[in-house]
Design an enzyme around this catalytic site. Structure first.
Site, short mmCIF file in Angstrom:
data_model
loop_
_atom_site.label_atom_id
_atom_site.label_comp_id
_atom_site.label_asym_id
_atom_site.label_seq_id
_atom_site.Cartn_x
_atom_site.Cartn_y
_atom_site.Cartn_z
N GLU A 10 162.62 72.89 16.19
CA GLU A 10 161.37 72.99 15.45
C GLU A 10 161.54 73.89 14.23
OE1 GLU A 10 158.06 72.38 17.09
OE2 GLU A 10 158.92 71.36 18.82
N CYS A 69 160.92 85.74 27.48
CA CYS A 69 159.68 86.47 27.22
C CYS A 69 158.54 85.70 27.92
CB CYS A 69 159.42 86.58 25.72
SG CYS A 69 160.75 87.41 24.84
N CYS A 107 153.00 81.06 16.25
CA CYS A 107 153.96 81.87 16.99
C CYS A 107 153.78 81.71 18.49
CB CYS A 107 153.78 83.34 16.63
SG CYS A 107 154.45 83.73 15.04
N CYS A 167 165.81 78.99 24.69
CA CYS A 167 166.10 80.42 24.58
C CYS A 167 166.33 80.98 25.97
CB CYS A 167 164.93 81.16 23.92
SG CYS A 167 165.27 82.90 23.60
N CYS A 182 159.81 78.89 8.77
CA CYS A 182 160.18 79.51 10.04
C CYS A 182 161.31 78.66 10.64
CB CYS A 182 158.97 79.56 10.97
SG CYS A 182 159.32 80.30 12.57
N CYS A 232 155.99 83.24 26.03
CA CYS A 232 156.56 82.32 25.04
C CYS A 232 156.88 80.95 25.65
CB CYS A 232 157.81 82.94 24.45
SG CYS A 232 158.73 81.82 23.39
#
Ligand code: SF4
Length: 397
Positions: free
Chosen positions: A117, A157, A380, A153, A146, A160
């Protein structure tokens, strides 16, 4: 046979360094630096300076076909194509356009079937405000791209969506820089005339893919022509990566943002388990090693999770933490963007304003990042290959 060509200059059979290139397959040029492109030209019996023509075509003219690099002789272009060479730049596969002008792209990589993305924010989101990069007479009304650095990942977190994917693979330098060039191309950005910022805050933790990420930064600075002072890398606090970043020369080092997201180690370890390995003080110690440019500030990104990180008592803790660093720091507040399966609540709008006002009263430079593209899941913390989930994406706030 792909491994050999006849040099137009010498009529000698020259063996290409194809790195095991199989017959019928292709080899990407995009992502290689000027030195590698010069070596490529030398390997097929051409002068090394033709590598500069290749670099100009790939990174400045933004060509997507070898045949379009008209500074190269037609014979050479044809020969290279016949030998399986191609531009190999990542391409934008799908586009989602927000009511606020933000565009989210699914970008098809070249080293694997996955998409990543990338987000275009025509007026930015205010994230760079106050970090020392503003110019006289201009504030935050600038375009921002971005950029993702990994597929998925590993950092986990808790707020997220990207974390839900786990780490699928690292992106190559060409796949990282290619996101930027593909968007510049789509938007017709004229560097040097149009104002542009890059934030490495898309999918993934850039500092856990350090070498390809930094190679992409070098390409973007040296070949594409974007100042490192217009780039910000956001990290969850990977101490060895921050220490490496501190060693990079100022000519290529992006600005640094730390995803703080909590007022203390106890809360941070809950929302960001990486804190158990590298607690706040260890991260700050590493950040102190970065030699800041004049007017440059370190950014602390702070996601407000309703009832978890936005309590009134957290304000004084954050202010103390910022003061203790002794660094020129600013805080970016981000109201958490909800995602499916993430067990947090959005902060109350009035609570966000109150948190900001209280931090300002404590003397902390603080800015509120405007949510961009929420309707297309581009904000975000929302990025995550939506093609599969139907909802979507990312990242490092
Ligand atoms: S916030 Fe960033 S570092 Fe944390 S899991 Fe998401 S993509 Fe990874």
């Amino acid at each position: 046979m792909l491994g050999a060509v006849v040099s137009a200059k010498t009529n000698q059979l020259v063996r290409l360094d194809t790195n095991g290139l199989a017959e019928g397959s292709t080899r990407a040029l995009f992502g290689q630096d000027a030195e590698a492109l010069a070596a490529c030209m030398a390997a097929i019996g051409e002068p090394r300076w033709r590598g500069r023509q290749l670099a100009e075509g790939l990174y400045r003219q933004r060509v997507t076909e070898l045949g379009a690099i008209t500074t190269l002789p037609a014979l050479l272009r044809g020969r290279m194509q016949a030998e399986g060479w191609r531009v190999g730049r990542p391409r934008i596969g799908q586009v989602f356009v927000s009511q606020d002008g933000t565009e989210r792209y699914l970008v098809e990589g070249v080293a694997g079937p996955e998409t990543v993305e990338t987000v275009w924010m025509p007026e930015g989101d205010g994230g760079e405000t106050g970090d020392g990069s503003e110019e006289e007479g201009r504030s935050w009304d600038r375009a921002t791209i971005c950029v993702s650095s990994q597929v998925g990942c590993a950092v986990n977190c808790q707020f997220c969506l990207t974390a839900k994917l786990g780490l699928q693979r690292n992106l190559t330098a060409g796949e990282i820089a290619g996101q930027v060039v593909a968007v510049l191309d789509r938007q017709g950005v004229e560097l040097g005339k149009d104002r542009l910022n890059l934030v490495f805050m898309g999918m993934g933790e850039p500092l856990l893919n350090y070498d390809p990420w930094m190679a992409a930064v070098r390409l973007l600075v040296e070949e594409v022509g974007i100042s490192p002072q217009r780039m910000t890398v956001s990290t969850s606090g990977i101490v060895p990566g921050i220490e490496r970043l501190a060693e990079e020369p100022p000519e290529v080092r992006p600005k640094l943002a730390i995803s703080l997201n909590a007022p203390n180690d106890a809360v941070r370890s809950e929302v960001m388990p990486v804190n158990r390995k590298w607690p706040i003080e260890a991260v700050v110690d590493a950040v102190r090693q970065v030699r800041l440019r004049s007017r440059e500030r370190i950014t602390f990104e702070y996601v407000l999770l309703g009832g978890v990180t936005d309590r009134p008592e957290h304000v004084a803790e954050v202010a103390r933490l910022v003061r203790r660093t002794g660094l020129p720091v600013k805080v970016n507040l981000i109201a958490w963007n909800p995602g499916p399966g993430i067990p947090y609540a959005m902060p109350q709008p009035e609570g966000v304003e109150a948190f900001k006002r209280a931090l300002v009263a404590e003397g902390v430079p603080v800015y509120l990042r405007r949510p961009r593209g929420r309707d297309i899941f581009a904000a975000c913390g929302q990025l995550k290959r939506t093609v599969e989930t139907g909802a979507m994406p990312h990242s490092a706030p």
